[in-house]
Write an enzyme that holds these catalytic residues in place. Structure first.
Site, short mmCIF file in Angstrom:
data_model
loop_
_atom_site.label_atom_id
_atom_site.label_comp_id
_atom_site.label_asym_id
_atom_site.label_seq_id
_atom_site.Cartn_x
_atom_site.Cartn_y
_atom_site.Cartn_z
N THR A 287 5.14 0.99 6.90
CA THR A 287 3.92 0.67 7.46
C THR A 287 3.35 1.90 7.92
O THR A 287 3.94 2.26 9.09
CB THR A 287 3.94 -0.49 8.45
OG1 THR A 287 2.91 -0.47 9.30
CG2 THR A 287 5.27 -0.71 9.17
N ARG B 164 0.66 -5.42 -5.37
CA ARG B 164 0.83 -6.24 -4.48
C ARG B 164 1.33 -7.77 -5.15
O ARG B 164 1.38 -8.84 -4.54
CB ARG B 164 -0.50 -6.60 -3.57
CG ARG B 164 -0.84 -5.52 -3.08
CD ARG B 164 -2.03 -5.62 -2.05
NE ARG B 164 -2.62 -4.34 -1.41
CZ ARG B 164 -2.08 -3.78 -0.48
NH1 ARG B 164 -0.86 -4.30 0.35
NH2 ARG B 164 -2.56 -2.61 0.06
N GLU C 29 -9.69 -0.01 12.45
CA GLU C 29 -10.56 -0.89 11.88
C GLU C 29 -10.47 -2.37 12.12
O GLU C 29 -11.38 -3.11 11.99
CB GLU C 29 -10.18 -0.74 10.22
CG GLU C 29 -8.42 -1.22 10.11
CD GLU C 29 -8.17 -1.00 8.37
OE1 GLU C 29 -8.98 -1.24 7.86
OE2 GLU C 29 -7.05 -0.50 8.12
N GLY D 2 0.74 -1.42 -0.04
CA GLY D 2 -0.05 -0.02 0.04
C GLY D 2 0.87 1.21 0.00
O GLY D 2 1.92 1.24 0.49
N ARG E 192 -5.25 -2.50 11.02
CA ARG E 192 -5.78 -3.84 11.16
C ARG E 192 -5.32 -4.64 12.27
O ARG E 192 -6.32 -5.34 12.94
CB ARG E 192 -5.49 -4.44 9.80
CG ARG E 192 -6.45 -5.30 9.21
CD ARG E 192 -6.54 -5.53 7.64
NE ARG E 192 -6.75 -4.30 7.01
CZ ARG E 192 -6.94 -4.03 5.74
NH1 ARG E 192 -6.75 -5.33 4.63
NH2 ARG E 192 -7.17 -3.04 5.06
N ASP F 125 3.36 -0.65 12.78
CA ASP F 125 3.47 -2.00 13.77
C ASP F 125 4.51 -2.96 13.50
O ASP F 125 4.38 -3.99 13.77
CB ASP F 125 1.88 -2.64 13.53
CG ASP F 125 1.74 -3.00 12.00
OD1 ASP F 125 2.83 -2.73 11.18
OD2 ASP F 125 0.86 -3.59 11.75
N ASP G 110 0.69 1.75 9.53
CA ASP G 110 0.12 1.21 10.94
C ASP G 110 1.22 1.39 12.08
O ASP G 110 0.80 1.36 13.19
CB ASP G 110 -0.30 -0.10 10.95
CG ASP G 110 -1.58 0.25 10.03
OD1 ASP G 110 -2.25 0.88 9.45
OD2 ASP G 110 -2.09 -1.18 9.69
N ASP H 98 5.75 -5.65 5.81
CA ASP H 98 5.96 -6.82 6.30
C ASP H 98 6.08 -7.83 5.20
O ASP H 98 7.31 -8.56 5.03
CB ASP H 98 4.77 -7.22 7.25
CG ASP H 98 5.32 -8.19 8.23
OD1 ASP H 98 6.39 -8.14 8.81
OD2 ASP H 98 4.62 -9.36 8.13
#
Lengths: 344, 344, 344, 344
Positions: free
Chosen positions: D129, D75, D225, D13, D175, D133, D131, D107
């Protein structure tokens, strides 16, 4: 109707929205009419020195949100000494097969456009003044962005003023007209707004600042660069800078010095300067500039030369260049007085 | 002239600039005329249920930049079942000694104001519609902020679309009129703008998206919530949500589903929703709202009731409420077509 | 454990995030432990002059996003002439029943806190320096906001520079350390970054500017206010301002004058000044400030006085005040050199 | 040392800062070492399908502030069915004379990089990332921008909530880890923050919302989310969308439905979605991404393959890819509990 080859130029100080005008002209011209476009580099200089290049559709991609002007700009004019006047302009246009010009610029640029048109150059004008001081149009693009930036600056400075119980002075653009000061001042809730159109004594301004401080708030004063104080003895700042120019003629610094002396309140000045004219235009300015661009293309397409596009209410109209450059639009005294009710 | 006691209320959906109107009314009224103000809580509900408090000058401090409305709002109306109509309104006004009302709201609110005025309630209206769909005024406050937010969202989404070669759909506000979609779409350089005023077949929209993709760019489509596709078989989304309401009637999601099916291009939808109506108003909206506020106070002060303030060109004028609420302002087809030249 | 009564003060220059610290301390203290809080007005001045008020939970509502400090600030210190030192502080604390202090401030404030602690005053420090020049913590709040504002200014100025082919100089904060200049310069893609830690000759800077111009771009130079040029003959600006202070000692203006003289490129300077420290903090600063606030409350709650909170990696830790104020954190030469690879 | 030819790719992404990494790698590589660069288009797909172009210094001009990735992303992975694995990658690299790869991704991308490295491909990783994470680095770029955007959205939504006395739910990214929700929630002063790491019953969340409403404020709930409610009977939303996917599995809409049912307070949900990952990176992310880029170039230049760059405190270090991808970084329960003190 045969396809045309049209030259575009941007002259004078830069202004958010110039690129959106360019995009509007070229997109409508290539898509609807198959016209061809050439970019004149550095304003009128490009016609004087023959600095002209093809302007492709690819180059205008994503341009509406980009600040500045991809064509560059300068203050060189065709009627400057040795610059060849209308004859040189026509010569250069002929060399590149240009059928018409779109000249995007301020009062000076539009006056040159009018003079060239009177000498037979097919030109359409697009008004540009970040100060919004052109009588022939309700609004000019760039103004909204400048007001927004000045307003955000006022919002920021206010918290510092309140924390330190200081008086904050913000100097904004506006050499001959105080529109940016007036609008940013109203939007930011200023305690005094000083514009070129309304000379005031420093004592009056100090009174407003003091009233504000007496209510426990930090005074915030917006001053247009062209404001002139009235009478009284000025606390001047003196000196010359590295270029030999008088130093800190900056009215903002003068205002701060005078207000601090008269009120005893610690006072600081911030001069926004170039921050107001750079960067991405507001949505309002992008829309207005795009509409000006497509409307200018229409005028060229219809060979309606010697005209300038303008906003009247919600409509984009055409105004003869001769008429357009005759009059500047000052802040009317009653509009300033309406705002002044909120001062102090 | 004797001092008045004036009630203020904000009704209908919230909108950036409401607080700036309140501030404008109260500041001018207290400073120039020594009038007193009361805040009616929750729109007309405050008059129906007698929820009214003194509104002090202190409470309006720093309010021009604050989103929402400090008076609260609701969709309760005096003519609702059991709400007592004009009689109840007059009763509550009498109980608090209110000489007049300033009602800030949209079409519904202004219609109620007109009806109350016809029954003898002294009221002045201030128009509020974030959709900008009121014919009686050139612009309403809140609209500029909504367009700016939608434009910034488009700027952001565009980079994602380009990186992933996806089609991005943005759903913006505009139930009956597509002004936000039109302006944000032009400002953001959208490849298609779908408005309620111009029904289109999904196939036409898909064509524009495909043309954009063929030029190597990621299509960006702006759709107003009130857009209705024309004919053809819809790819609907079905279902009901936890409240039993039809699910994702959201036209944005429908547009994404249809465009993906018709073009084969991966498509994503973002619904801006409440993001467009919250938060600090743009400088433009703060100035317009402040001017509306001070102009409404003038009308009340002159007992010129049954009027609404409005922008015409650069002037704030008064328009009879009866006339003001008769007509909505749709996007004219030719204005959409002007924008459509840039599609695809 | 019995409930405590805790005094809070903010001293020194204001900084985005101060209010978020206050909110963090009070929210955790009232919710988890039932402690009571008092706001000391105007930094240490409030203890010297006994200007202290109850600080209610209501007052901290919505405070994390608000710039400045609701407690006010000043540069008055308890060890200033006639201010009574630790004795006066203890006296005032006793009068209000204060069990402990949380002192939020910079190097000076923390040094005072350390001295007071050594004389028996129960105090916990929260470091505040917008310049990020405190060795004891990885980052201080306010820094991120300042860098963000400076970066946005650079983004704006760049378009003007490119349009006019001018060199743009931006003066940012950083009296002793160049962190803001370094980060904003990297983020904005500056062609030269001048920091106090690395003296340079104007000729070197002019070389970078010239290289940039030779590639057809407009040079953008970021200079920290504390930068000192090395050797060579300076083009100074002279003069004194209305306060009798030397005028335009501003290094930005000096840089512009020198660069214009050495390169012949038209050069303009913008001094960001107070814009960098006012207004709403960035999300990063709000989170860091909130964490500092709740961690300071923990230290007070555990009677772990003489400590300062600090960020180490992703953890908030405690550092003895004695150690914390010993050392400033300069930009390491190798980090500047890493950035310098991108110059010119 | 001889000059190298290095391939760059961005996979997974998109994320604000990708372009700044690319710029950092290329600027340092061309200026300091005379290395040459090639852009691999669409992530690993470009190596699988041989879609590779020269990446010139001109192309990276002004890139640090640009969102998305100029290299495109996908992807597709080399170990996907029929994609040829390491052999194909080596083949394509050989065809273009690539000495090494810099792979920028999450990841999945880093796992592929590790596997390729184990099969002899000279590759260096840059973690990405949004996020945040990834356990191997304190922070990843893009995260700060996402938090800032979510925080601004919360600031906006809050005024609407307060005006209408509604509960506002904001769904943000995250996520598997709730870092964006946690930071934006703290920064925005949320009354509840729901993260994947801490399952909760809707009743608990409703309690917080009710407590907030009881204090006269509009509850604001941030939900990641990936949050999963605990036990109890869910109010689900049902339906499928135009793609046949279950509709509004969106946890935000579920949260709104449940909170409205449990509290009786009118509740609205806004899903930020792609707004969080597009557009210009924050200054923080630009600096971090630039540092990651120059550090990755160093690793390549030293032939230190199989490594990933990472932030530890204020230092950029190298971590073996094998180690880097082993562990995700969840929000520790105690950190969420620290934030939860401020809920309700």
């Amino acid at each position: 109707m045969r396809s045309m080859r049209i030259g575009l130029l941007t002259a004078g100080g830069d202004c958010p929205g110039l690129n959106a005008v360019i995009r509007g002209v070229v997109l409508k011209g290539t898509r609807l009419h198959d016209h061809e476009f050439m970019g004149v580099r550095g304003g009128w200089r490009g016609l004087v020195e023959d600095d002209i290049e093809l302007l492709t559709r690819h180059q205008i991609r994503g341009l509406s949100k980009q600040g500045g002007t991809i064509l560059g700009t300068s203050r060189v004019g065709p009627y400057g000494e040795g610059n060849g006047g209308a004859a040189r302009v026509k010569e250069t246009m002929a060399r590149h097969g240009l059928d018409a010009l779109v000249a995007i610029g301020g009062d000076g640029t539009l006056t040159v456009a009018r003079m060239l048109h009177e000498e037979g150059v097919p030109v359409v004008g697009v008004p540009k003044t970040i100060d919004n001081d052109l009588a022939a149009t309700d609004v000019t693009f760039g103004f909204d962005t400048a007001v927004q930036i000045a307003t955000e600056a006022i919002d920021r400075l206010r918290t510092t003023g309140d924390s330190h119980q200081r008086c904050m002075v913000v100097e904004v653009m506006g050499r001959h007209a105080g529109w940016i000061a007036l609008h940013a001042g109203i939007a930011g809730g200023a305690h005094a707004i000083l514009v070129p159109e309304v000379p005031l004594r420093w004592e009056q301004v100090a009174d407003w600042a003091q009233q504000t401080a007496d209510r426990g708030r930090a005074p915030l004063v917006v001053v247009a660069e062209g404001f002139t104080p009235e009478g009284g003895e000025e606390v001047t700042t003196g000196g010359v800078d590295g270029f030999g120019r008088p130093l800190l003629g900056g009215i903002g610094v003068q205002a701060a010095a005078n207000l601090q002396e008269l009120t005893g309140i610690e006072t600081r000045c911030t001069t926004l300067g170039h921050l107001q004219r750079g960067g991405s235009p507001s949505a309002y300015d992008r829309v207005l500039a795009t509409r000006f661009g497509t409307a200018a293309l229409d005028a060229v397409h219809e060979h309606d030369y010697g005209q300038m596009v303008a906003l009247r209410g919600t409509e984009v109209v055409r105004v003869p260049l001769a008429e357009a450059t005759m009059q500047t639009k000052a802040v009317p005294r009653e509009q300033w007085e309406e705002a002044a009710i909120l001062f102090g």
